[in-house]
Design a protein around this motif. Structure first.
Motif, PDB file in Angstrom:
ATOM      1  N   VAL A  65      48.257  26.684  17.735  1.00 22.17           N
ATOM      2  CA  VAL A  65      47.152  27.271  16.979  1.00 22.17           C
ATOM      3  C   VAL A  65      45.944  27.510  17.872  1.00 22.17           C
ATOM      4  O   VAL A  65      45.292  28.548  17.800  1.00 22.17           O
ATOM      5  CB  VAL A  65      46.770  26.358  15.791  1.00 22.17           C
ATOM      6  CG1 VAL A  65      45.507  26.855  15.126  1.00 22.17           C
ATOM      7  CG2 VAL A  65      47.913  26.316  14.809  1.00 22.17           C
ATOM      8  N   ILE A 116      45.419  13.157  12.700  1.00 24.76           N
ATOM      9  CA  ILE A 116      46.770  13.736  12.566  1.00 24.76           C
ATOM     10  C   ILE A 116      47.329  14.088  13.945  1.00 24.76           C
ATOM     11  O   ILE A 116      48.487  13.832  14.254  1.00 24.76           O
ATOM     12  CB  ILE A 116      46.761  15.017  11.702  1.00 24.76           C
ATOM     13  CG1 ILE A 116      46.198  14.739  10.306  1.00 24.76           C
ATOM     14  CG2 ILE A 116      48.166  15.591  11.582  1.00 24.76           C
ATOM     15  CD1 ILE A 116      46.066  15.983   9.445  1.00 24.76           C
ATOM     16  N   GLN A 126      55.872  16.950  18.520  1.00 18.87           N
ATOM     17  CA  GLN A 126      56.044  18.207  17.762  1.00 18.87           C
ATOM     18  C   GLN A 126      54.753  18.544  17.025  1.00 18.87           C
ATOM     19  O   GLN A 126      54.342  19.705  16.958  1.00 18.87           O
ATOM     20  CB  GLN A 126      57.186  18.066  16.754  1.00 18.87           C
ATOM     21  CG  GLN A 126      58.551  17.903  17.392  1.00 18.87           C
ATOM     22  CD  GLN A 126      59.591  17.372  16.394  1.00 18.87           C
ATOM     23  OE1 GLN A 126      59.303  17.218  15.214  1.00 18.87           O
ATOM     24  NE2 GLN A 126      60.782  17.096  16.897  1.00 18.87           N
ATOM     25  N   VAL A 127      54.113  17.514  16.455  1.00 25.98           N
ATOM     26  CA  VAL A 127      52.865  17.746  15.730  1.00 25.98           C
ATOM     27  C   VAL A 127      51.785  18.226  16.703  1.00 25.98           C
ATOM     28  O   VAL A 127      51.051  19.180  16.409  1.00 25.98           O
ATOM     29  CB  VAL A 127      52.420  16.473  14.963  1.00 25.98           C
ATOM     30  CG1 VAL A 127      51.059  16.659  14.331  1.00 25.98           C
ATOM     31  CG2 VAL A 127      53.454  16.104  13.912  1.00 25.98           C
ATOM     32  N   ILE A 141      52.195  21.821  17.320  1.00 25.28           N
ATOM     33  CA  ILE A 141      51.671  22.704  16.261  1.00 25.28           C
ATOM     34  C   ILE A 141      50.184  22.956  16.511  1.00 25.28           C
ATOM     35  O   ILE A 141      49.712  24.095  16.431  1.00 25.28           O
ATOM     36  CB  ILE A 141      51.904  22.080  14.866  1.00 25.28           C
ATOM     37  CG1 ILE A 141      53.404  21.922  14.596  1.00 25.28           C
ATOM     38  CG2 ILE A 141      51.249  22.935  13.778  1.00 25.28           C
ATOM     39  CD1 ILE A 141      53.741  21.089  13.357  1.00 25.28           C
ATOM     40  N   PHE A 142      49.444  21.902  16.854  1.00 27.60           N
ATOM     41  CA  PHE A 142      48.010  22.055  17.153  1.00 27.60           C
ATOM     42  C   PHE A 142      47.810  22.962  18.372  1.00 27.60           C
ATOM     43  O   PHE A 142      46.953  23.835  18.369  1.00 27.60           O
ATOM     44  CB  PHE A 142      47.378  20.682  17.433  1.00 27.60           C
ATOM     45  CG  PHE A 142      46.985  19.934  16.185  1.00 27.60           C
ATOM     46  CD1 PHE A 142      45.705  20.067  15.657  1.00 27.60           C
ATOM     47  CD2 PHE A 142      47.879  19.100  15.534  1.00 27.60           C
ATOM     48  CE1 PHE A 142      45.325  19.379  14.515  1.00 27.60           C
ATOM     49  CE2 PHE A 142      47.518  18.409  14.380  1.00 27.60           C
ATOM     50  CZ  PHE A 142      46.233  18.544  13.874  1.00 27.60           C
ATOM     51  N   GLY A 156      50.192  11.936  14.032  1.00 30.81           N
ATOM     52  CA  GLY A 156      51.134  12.663  13.170  1.00 30.81           C
ATOM     53  C   GLY A 156      50.827  12.464  11.695  1.00 30.81           C
ATOM     54  O   GLY A 156      51.221  13.249  10.848  1.00 30.81           O
TER      55      GLY A 156
END
Lengths: 284, 195
Positions: free
Chosen positions: B192, B131, B184-185, B188-189, B135
């Motif tokens: 986190v 992912i 963008q993905v 997100i990782f 993505g």
């Protein structure tokens, strides 16, 4: 005006579950509705993201909701796991745990395919499209886990005994058998990491479906499908009991009843070939 | 009732349990769930479809958690056998999201500490890696990576037939589909990992 809905296919429907994706698109064409696939959608994170980090799981879901928010159409999701992950992100926004980008309205509903077809559109519309009633086909409907559980997340009205698929199959003219294992887990989540455990769980479903007199099991999730369709030869070898029970996606049976020409193409992809059964019933 | 030979005065060694409320509170904070609300009705265990493969069944794990028995809880295979089917969460009369507590325990486990976690750790890393790169999950890459790392070359060869069959049916794509928003993905990782 044609009714438009947003569409989140998820990774499987573009690959291992392509017959599910293709048949869903066909069913919407027959119903005269337009599927607006979310532009540039990303993976929902499935079961891996929430095992590693709550923030990651919600973050991956949220990006898709922000895309859906641009049009504001209700969002249809055919995969049970994707559906539940997007609902988790929705609830995290509603409870204020995460903040979506500015201007996010979130006025659309997230609907699993079975609920959308069974509850949001008129049964009359479905019935009108039926060209070939599924007479004589005995099925049990299998909902699995994440279309309905937990109800605080999914907003399912009947989490222990859903009936949207049963109602749809009845509309199509199929002979819907009752059974108590509609929402028992098939172990799909464990198929790679703990195949022995998963096989025991799925074997129970086959035994109970056969006991109910079913010719086939109807499903609405690509994970359930893989687990149910691909493990039967192995189970037959290992247990000495013959398992050969066709697994059919809800949308494949809708397409078949609507007289879609591609039905045979979708069914070719199955491990347990459902075509002999459907031919025997005069449906193919 | 004579002759049973039981001496009523015999002492029995009872294991000493030292509760650790600090660890229990940490789990409660991370999961957002009040594990002490559990009154041991056993609904979670009785409804659990995977309990047969667990060394500690769910209601017992909840009791150990309430007592804060960190090493016992983290050594159990329970939350690695759990299929995340959410039946326990749905049926708990005290509204405890037990399946989410299982997630929290997975997250709190240290890499390599529990042998029951081995395959799940490989799967999660392959799945999320796919992912992060594309993505979306590239199924062929994910399954190949997982099988190679969990079962070695021999395992991968055993799966070749299944893989080729699926390729022939057009069910496995050779190349990943790439998002325009893959950055963008990745973002997100990154957020986190930093958080």
């Amino acid at each position: 005006m044609t009714m438009k809905v947003s569409y989140y296919p998820g990774c499987s429907l573009k690959g291992t579950a392509r017959e599910y994706g293709e048949s869903v698109e066909a069913v919407f064409r027959h119903l005269g509705m337009e599927l607006d696939e979310l532009a540039d959608w990303n993976c929902c994170g499935a079961s891996s993201a929430h095992a590693v980090s709550d923030e990651l799981a919600v973050g991956l879901g949220l990006r898709n909701l922000e895309i859906a928010d641009r049009t504001g159409f209700d969002l249809v999701v055919p995969c049970a796991a994707c559906f539940q992950r997007l609902k988790v992100a929705e609830k995290a926004v509603k409870s204020g745990k995460v903040k979506p980008q500015n201007g996010y309205r979130g006025a659309f509903r997230i609907r699993h395919l079975a609920d959308f077809l069974g509850e949001d559109i008129s049964p009359k519309l479905v019935k009108e499209r039926v060209k070939k009633p599924l007479e004589g086909l005995k099925v049990v409907c299998y909902y699995g886990c994440l279309t309905s559980r937990p109800p605080e997340i999914t907003d399912a009205a009947r989490p222990e005994d859903p009936e949207t698929m049963d109602n749809l199959m009845t509309l199509l003219g199929a002979d819907v058998e009752n059974w108590s294992y509609k929402t028992d887990c098939c172990g799909g989540n464990l198929i790679l990491t703990r195949p022995k455990v998963a096989k025991k769980m799925v074997q129970k479903l086959f035994d109970k479906a056969l006991e109910a007199g079913a010719d086939a099991i109807v499903v609405a999730c690509p994970m359930c499908f893989s687990n149910l369709d691909m493990k039967q030869a192995e189970l037959t070898r290992e247990t000495g009991r013959e398992y050969h029970l066709p697994i059919l996606y809800l949308s494949e049976l809708l397409g078949l009843a609507f007289g879609d020409r591609d039905t045979g193409k979708w069914l070719r992809g199955h491990e347990v070939d459902p075509r002999p059964l459907l031919k025997e019933k005069g449906l193919l | 009732m004579s002759g049973a030979g039981v001496k009523m005065t015999e002492t029995v060694a009872v294991p000493v349990v030292v509760p650790n409320s600090a660890w229990r509170r940490e789990v409660e904070k991370r999961s957002g769930q009040k594990v002490t609300a559990c009154y041991q009705c056993e609904k979670c265990t009785n409804g659990c479809p995977a309990a047969f493969a667990m060394d500690t069944v769910p209601h017992r794990l909840m009791r150990q958690l309430a007592l804060g028995l960190e090493s016992e809880v983290l050594a159990a295979n329970t939350f690695w056998v759990c299929a995340s089917c959410e039946t326990c969460t749905t049926r708990c009369p005290n509204g405890i999201d037990i399946a989410h507590v299982m997630d929290t325990l997975r997250q709190l486990s240290l890499p390599g500490a529990n042998p029951a976690a081995k395959n799940a750790a490989i799967l999660n890393s392959e799945f999320l890696g796919s992912i992060r790169r594309h993505g979306r999950v590239h199924e062929l890459e994910m399954v190949t990576g997982y099988t190679l790392k969990s079962e070695g070359i021999a395992g991968l060869l055993r799966q070749t037939g299944v893989g080729l069959g699926m390729l022939r049916k057009g069910k496995l794509k050779l190349l990943p589909s790439k998002l325009r928003g893959v950055k963008q993905v990745k973002g997100i990782f990154r957020r986190v990992v930093k958080g």
